[in-house]
Design a protein around this motif. Structure first.
Motif, PDB file in Angstrom:
ATOM      1  N   ARG A  64       0.813  -1.201   0.000  1.00 30.21           N
ATOM      2  CA  ARG A  64       0.000   0.000   0.000  1.00 30.21           C
ATOM      3  C   ARG A  64       0.852   1.259   0.000  1.00 30.21           C
ATOM      4  N   ASN A  65       0.426   2.217  -0.797  1.00 26.82           N
ATOM      5  CA  ASN A  65       1.094   3.512  -0.921  1.00 26.82           C
ATOM      6  C   ASN A  65       2.483   3.440  -1.513  1.00 26.82           C
ATOM      7  N   SER A  66       2.854   2.286  -2.021  1.00 27.16           N
ATOM      8  CA  SER A  66       4.124   2.226  -2.737  1.00 27.16           C
ATOM      9  C   SER A  66       3.932   2.897  -4.096  1.00 27.16           C
ATOM     10  N   PHE A  67       5.029   3.107  -4.762  1.00 26.17           N
ATOM     11  CA  PHE A  67       4.966   3.780  -6.058  1.00 26.17           C
ATOM     12  C   PHE A  67       4.078   3.011  -7.029  1.00 26.17           C
ATOM     13  N   LEU A  68       4.283   1.679  -7.061  1.00 27.44           N
ATOM     14  CA  LEU A  68       3.534   0.862  -8.007  1.00 27.44           C
ATOM     15  C   LEU A  68       2.038   0.854  -7.657  1.00 27.44           C
ATOM     16  N   ASP A  69       1.753   0.894  -6.352  1.00 32.17           N
ATOM     17  CA  ASP A  69       0.351   0.931  -5.925  1.00 32.17           C
ATOM     18  C   ASP A  69      -0.328   2.179  -6.460  1.00 32.17           C
ATOM     19  N   ARG A  70       0.369   3.307  -6.359  1.00 36.00           N
ATOM     20  CA  ARG A  70      -0.192   4.557  -6.859  1.00 36.00           C
ATOM     21  C   ARG A  70      -0.427   4.483  -8.366  1.00 36.00           C
ATOM     22  N   ILE A  71       0.561   3.926  -9.062  1.00 31.54           N
ATOM     23  CA  ILE A  71       0.427   3.782 -10.515  1.00 31.54           C
ATOM     24  C   ILE A  71      -0.795   2.915 -10.840  1.00 31.54           C
ATOM     25  N   LEU A  72      -0.885   1.778 -10.138  1.00 33.90           N
ATOM     26  CA  LEU A  72      -1.998   0.861 -10.382  1.00 33.90           C
ATOM     27  C   LEU A  72      -3.327   1.534 -10.087  1.00 33.90           C
ATOM     28  N   ASN A  73      -3.348   2.304  -8.987  1.00 29.40           N
ATOM     29  CA  ASN A  73      -4.574   2.988  -8.602  1.00 29.40           C
ATOM     30  C   ASN A  73      -5.008   3.955  -9.693  1.00 29.40           C
ATOM     31  N   PHE A  74      -4.040   4.717 -10.171  1.00 32.09           N
ATOM     32  CA  PHE A  74      -4.361   5.654 -11.240  1.00 32.09           C
ATOM     33  C   PHE A  74      -4.820   4.894 -12.482  1.00 32.09           C
ATOM     34  N   GLY A  75      -4.104   3.813 -12.792  1.00 28.20           N
ATOM     35  CA  GLY A  75      -4.464   2.996 -13.948  1.00 28.20           C
ATOM     36  C   GLY A  75      -5.877   2.461 -13.831  1.00 28.20           C
ATOM     37  N   ALA A  76      -6.264   2.083 -12.599  1.00 27.59           N
ATOM     38  CA  ALA A  76      -7.605   1.549 -12.393  1.00 27.59           C
ATOM     39  C   ALA A  76      -8.647   2.617 -12.664  1.00 27.59           C
ATOM     40  N   PHE A  77      -8.410   3.822 -12.173  1.00 23.12           N
ATOM     41  CA  PHE A  77      -9.339   4.913 -12.424  1.00 23.12           C
ATOM     42  C   PHE A  77      -9.430   5.190 -13.918  1.00 23.12           C
ATOM     43  N   ALA A  78      -8.270   5.199 -14.555  1.00 23.13           N
ATOM     44  CA  ALA A  78      -8.249   5.456 -15.990  1.00 23.13           C
ATOM     45  C   ALA A  78      -9.033   4.375 -16.717  1.00 23.13           C
ATOM     46  N   GLY A  79      -8.836   3.116 -16.315  1.00 22.86           N
ATOM     47  CA  GLY A  79      -9.516   2.006 -16.969  1.00 22.86           C
ATOM     48  C   GLY A  79     -11.024   2.098 -16.848  1.00 22.86           C
ATOM     49  N   VAL A  80     -11.492   2.524 -15.659  1.00 26.68           N
ATOM     50  CA  VAL A  80     -12.937   2.652 -15.460  1.00 26.68           C
ATOM     51  C   VAL A  80     -13.483   3.796 -16.296  1.00 26.68           C
ATOM     52  N   SER A  81     -12.665   4.832 -16.483  1.00 28.20           N
ATOM     53  CA  SER A  81     -13.172   6.035 -17.147  1.00 28.20           C
ATOM     54  C   SER A  81     -13.083   5.981 -18.666  1.00 28.20           C
ATOM     55  N   LEU A  82     -12.343   5.035 -19.190  1.00 27.18           N
ATOM     56  CA  LEU A  82     -12.195   4.967 -20.643  1.00 27.18           C
ATOM     57  C   LEU A  82     -13.476   4.436 -21.282  1.00 27.18           C
ATOM     58  N   PRO A  83     -14.041   5.164 -22.229  1.00 33.21           N
ATOM     59  CA  PRO A  83     -15.209   4.626 -22.923  1.00 33.21           C
ATOM     60  C   PRO A  83     -14.797   3.396 -23.744  1.00 33.21           C
ATOM     61  N   SER A  84     -15.560   2.307 -23.604  1.00 27.09           N
ATOM     62  CA  SER A  84     -15.127   1.062 -24.249  1.00 27.09           C
ATOM     63  C   SER A  84     -15.072   1.215 -25.770  1.00 27.09           C
ATOM     64  N   PHE A  85     -15.996   2.020 -26.341  1.00 27.14           N
ATOM     65  CA  PHE A  85     -15.977   2.124 -27.803  1.00 27.14           C
ATOM     66  C   PHE A  85     -14.766   2.917 -28.271  1.00 27.14           C
ATOM     67  N   PHE A  86     -14.294   3.816 -27.415  1.00 29.20           N
ATOM     68  CA  PHE A  86     -13.100   4.582 -27.758  1.00 29.20           C
ATOM     69  C   PHE A  86     -11.873   3.670 -27.780  1.00 29.20           C
ATOM     70  N   VAL A  87     -11.770   2.812 -26.770  1.00 29.19           N
ATOM     71  CA  VAL A  87     -10.668   1.846 -26.747  1.00 29.19           C
ATOM     72  C   VAL A  87     -10.761   0.924 -27.958  1.00 29.19           C
ATOM     73  N   ALA A  88     -12.010   0.549 -28.286  1.00 27.06           N
ATOM     74  CA  ALA A  88     -12.195  -0.321 -29.451  1.00 27.06           C
ATOM     75  C   ALA A  88     -11.692   0.364 -30.722  1.00 27.06           C
ATOM     76  N   LEU A  89     -11.976   1.668 -30.836  1.00 23.09           N
ATOM     77  CA  LEU A  89     -11.494   2.417 -32.000  1.00 23.09           C
ATOM     78  C   LEU A  89      -9.973   2.414 -32.057  1.00 23.09           C
ATOM     79  N   LEU A  90      -9.359   2.665 -30.886  1.00 26.56           N
ATOM     80  CA  LEU A  90      -7.892   2.662 -30.835  1.00 26.56           C
ATOM     81  C   LEU A  90      -7.358   1.293 -31.227  1.00 26.56           C
ATOM     82  N   ALA A  91      -8.041   0.249 -30.751  1.00 28.19           N
ATOM     83  CA  ALA A  91      -7.592  -1.111 -31.074  1.00 28.19           C
ATOM     84  C   ALA A  91      -7.669  -1.360 -32.575  1.00 28.19           C
ATOM     85  N   LEU A  92      -8.758  -0.879 -33.194  1.00 28.47           N
ATOM     86  CA  LEU A  92      -8.897  -1.046 -34.641  1.00 28.47           C
ATOM     87  C   LEU A  92      -7.765  -0.336 -35.372  1.00 28.47           C
TER      88      LEU A  92
END
Lengths: 322, 423
Positions: free
Chosen positions: A126-154
């Protein structure tokens, strides 16, 4: 146990009827019907239109249409026929359901396999550097519209050429040997699975981290540590098992989000799933196909919740079937 | 919440009121200049006093709201997210002024057409090294490929200096003040496309700014409707219980058993094609809130069920207050903190819902711009790969939902004392 499952299944019946009623109502909200669309084609004679309407039963009052549909569905397991494909709606849905299931299954598997270890890592560091990164990544993952990611994937697929750009089968699919068919579908499955899985990882990981932190502050963990157990044993044998339980309930609820995400991803990436069929049928006012997709989607959701509940009972001895 | 907290606090012994309010570790940190030695510090004094008297010491935050506010301010990510959101909403409000063009304006200026014009670079230095204090953009030369596709090239011979507060398309600021002044623009028939243009040659930046009005307001209005409906229905179900509760909750369950995006799709597809864009916008909001209220109602009901057994509700009944008044004044306020958090965390769902629908062509319709329908041009794979600037609205959606999620998370931590011990 069996009795409980039976009762839950029985309770599903009024639920499914309610859902079919809602879906029928929604379809009635749309102005006009399937035959009205054909009217714009001048080569079809008015008599033909009238006959078609009669054939489809669209000339009947709404309550009769619904009653007839329900009667046929219950007695003959006939969910009506598609106006556009001239196939029984159920046949049409079966193949689509398979693809949606394939996509949902692999992406949830991916999400769980990634989220649990990451969540455990984040909680124990907890509160390690990687934890913070993961936490931010999790927020980013929840906030990304799935169709937008799909477009990027295409975009990636198009520019790298590593993956097929949308679809579920190559053009030469029918000529492939059995093993080739499986590999071909798998190849097409990779990108949609990744796209859909990312959102799932984020939510699950945060939940796992929170649960584990909760559990780790419990007294029995203190007791386990006092007994001199290794940290590894404390985390994996004692804490993790209890932290996973609430996730199982969550998994049932997440199914709705999974289907929603799948519907969007299917439409962007031309994956022939249920969500895509629903969109097509709703737009072409193909009444019975959209009703059947609706009911199937809902049944998938309700069954998923039941499975989640059963899993919970299997893993947590404190919970008794009520 | 504030309605009954004073009476509660003075009736209850300080052990529950006073100490919960004063986290000893970080309450009123003694500043370096303050004398420490003589007598009890402010902090200790406060702990000695009982609830009612403690409030006598002014400037000490004691109300739950103040405490939550202080707690929230410590969470820097949440605060910055809040600031960012305010900024975004301000931009949306000022969109007609900030946007150089009308979002539906297809005039190509001196160009013959501006379909998918790439973004222009804002420059201070000419290619020959000459420096300008006033930023400028180069003009564009157009040509056609053998396949009649337009290609663009910057024309270093033509310089369009960027002017500020220039007259342009007329509009009403805040819907009231008629004016035609825009923040910036170029003159002499030039066009400035800082974010490129779309397939009809409309300025993408202007559409992005106007799209913010739609995309940002949809979430907010929808959550207001969901919120009120959920509170009302959940409040009624929880308070009356019995048959009423049963009927309402079974209905909610049916609604919740439908995968919400499926229902969203079907309802949105049912909108007739003849509706005006404004009517579609309003109906989309109504549809979005119709999907969401059941979940909200269920949770509020659960909370009301537990609240209605409390003494102060009993007291209200004994005093002969009407049911409605008890629900409105005494039961619902205590579910308010939860509802605020839930609402903040639900807004991204609505924004994503609108974007998804509009992206599929079922939501906000052209010529109205929304972040979702701007992205639908990206469904064409050649457009997607050769004109990547059309993905800009996706980035805006991402930033907005991220900020809402961070803010909601921060609010939850701040408003829920139980979660405070965890990082």
């Amino acid at each position: 146990m069996l009795l409980y499952i039976l009762r839950r299944l029985l309770l599903m019946i009024p639920l499914v009827i309610g859902i079919s009623l809602i879906s029928f109502g929604v379809m009635q909200l749309a102005p006009g019907d399937y035959v009205d669309q054909l009217r714009q084609n001048p080569s079809i004679k008015p008599e033909t239109l009238a006959r078609l309407r009669e054939d489809f039963g669209l000339d009947q009052p709404a309550y009769k249409q619904y009653g007839l549909w329900l009667y046929r569905a219950v007695v003959y397991r006939d969910f009506g026929e598609s106006f556009t494909y001239h196939q029984p709606a159920f046949t049409l849905i079966k193949s689509r359901l398979y693809y949606t299931f394939l996509l949902s299954f692999w992406s949830s598997l991916l999400a769980w396999l990634l989220a649990i270890p990451l969540g455990i890592y984040a909680a124990t560091h907890r509160n390690s550097f990687l934890d913070r990164i993961l936490n931010f990544g999790a927020f980013a993952g929840v906030s990304l519209p799935s169709f937008f990611v799909a477009l990027l994937a295409l975009m990636v697929a198009q520019q790298s050429g590593w993956f097929p750009v949308g679809g579920a089968q190559s053009e030469n699919y029918d000529k492939l040997p059995q093993i080739g068919k499986i590999l071909d579908t798998a190849h097409h499955l990779i990108l949609p699975t990744l796209v859909l899985g990312i959102g799932g990882v984020a939510g699950l990981m945060r939940q796992m981290r929170g649960n584990l932190l909760d559990v780790l502050s419990d007294n029995y963990i203190l007791a386990a540590r006092a007994r001199g157990l290794s940290e590894r044993a404390v985390i994996w044998k004692h804490a993790t098992r209890n932290a996973i339980n609430p996730l199982l309930t969550l998994a049932g609820y997440q199914l709705s989000g999974l289907l929603a995400g799948a519907a969007l991803v299917e439409n962007v990436m031309a994956w022939p799933g249920l969500g895509r069929l629903l969109l097509e049928s709703v737009q072409s006012l193909d009444l019975y196909v959209s009703m059947a997709s609706f009911v199937m989607g809902a049944a998938l959701l309700v069954l998923g919740n039941l499975v989640a509940d059963l899993l919970l009972v299997a893993t947590d001895p404190r919970i008794k079937l009520g | 919440m504030n309605d009954h907290s004073p009476s509660e606090a003075s009736d209850v012994p300080p052990s529950s009121a006073g100490q919960m309010v004063v986290p000893p570790a970080q309450g009123l940190a003694t500043s370096p200049g303050e004398p420490l030695a003589d007598g009890p510090t402010e902090n200790q004094k406060r702990q000695l006093l009982t609830g009612g008297a403690a409030r006598g010491l002014s400037a000490i935050p004691t109300s739950p709201t103040q405490l939550a506010w202080r707690e929230l301010r410590k969470n820097r990510v949440a605060v910055w997210s809040g600031v960012l959101l305010l900024f975004l909403y301000l931009i949306a409000l000022l969109a007609p002024f900030l946007a150089p063009y009308d979002p539906q304006d297809q005039v190509p200026g001196t160009l013959s057409s501006a379909t998918f014009h790439p973004p222009m670079r804002l420059r201070f230095r000419e290619l020959n090294g000459k420096f300008h204090l006033r930023p400028f953009v180069y003009g564009t030369r157009q040509g056609f490929t053998p396949l009649r596709e337009i290609i663009y090239a910057t024309d270093p011979a033509v310089i369009h200096p960027v002017r500020f507060f220039v007259p342009g398309a007329p509009y009403r600021l805040f819907g009231l003040i008629p004016t035609s002044i825009h923040l910036f623009g170029v003159e002499n028939g030039g066009r400035i496309f800082l974010l490129g243009s779309d397939e009809y040659g409309r300025d993408y930046l202007s559409r992005l700014l106007f799209g913010a009005q739609i995309s940002l307001s949809v979430g907010l209005v929808a959550i207001l409707i969901t919120f009120s409906l959920g509170m009302l229905v959940g409040g009624i179900a929880g308070y009356y219980g019995g048959v009423t509760d049963n009927i309402i909750m079974r209905g909610c369950e049916v609604l919740m058993s439908i995968p919400d995006f499926y229902l969203l799709l079907a309802l949105a597809a049912a909108l007739p094609a003849t509706l005006s864009p404004v009517a579609v916008y309003l109906l989309i909001i109504i549809i979005l809130s119709f999907i969401g209220w059941a979940g909200m109602a269920r949770i509020i009901r659960g909370m009301v069920l537990s609240v209605r057994e409390r003494e102060y509700v009993e007291a209200g009944r004994a005093l002969g207050l009407s049911d409605l008044k008890i629900i409105r004044r005494h039961v619902l306020p205590s579910t308010f903190t939860y509802a605020i958090v839930a609402a903040t965390l639900a807004v991204p769902g609505y924004i994503l819902g609108e974007a998804g629908l509009s992206f599929l062509g079922l939501g906000i319709r052209d010529p109205m711009a929304s972040w979702g329908n701007m992205l639908s041009a990206a469904q064409n794979i050649t457009t997607l790969t050769s004109r990547p600037w059309i993905l800009a609205p996706g980035v805006m959606i991402f930033i907005t939902t991220l900020a809402f999620n961070f803010l909601g998370d921060g609010l939850r931590d701040a408003l829920d004392p139980k979660s405070r011990k965890l990082g």
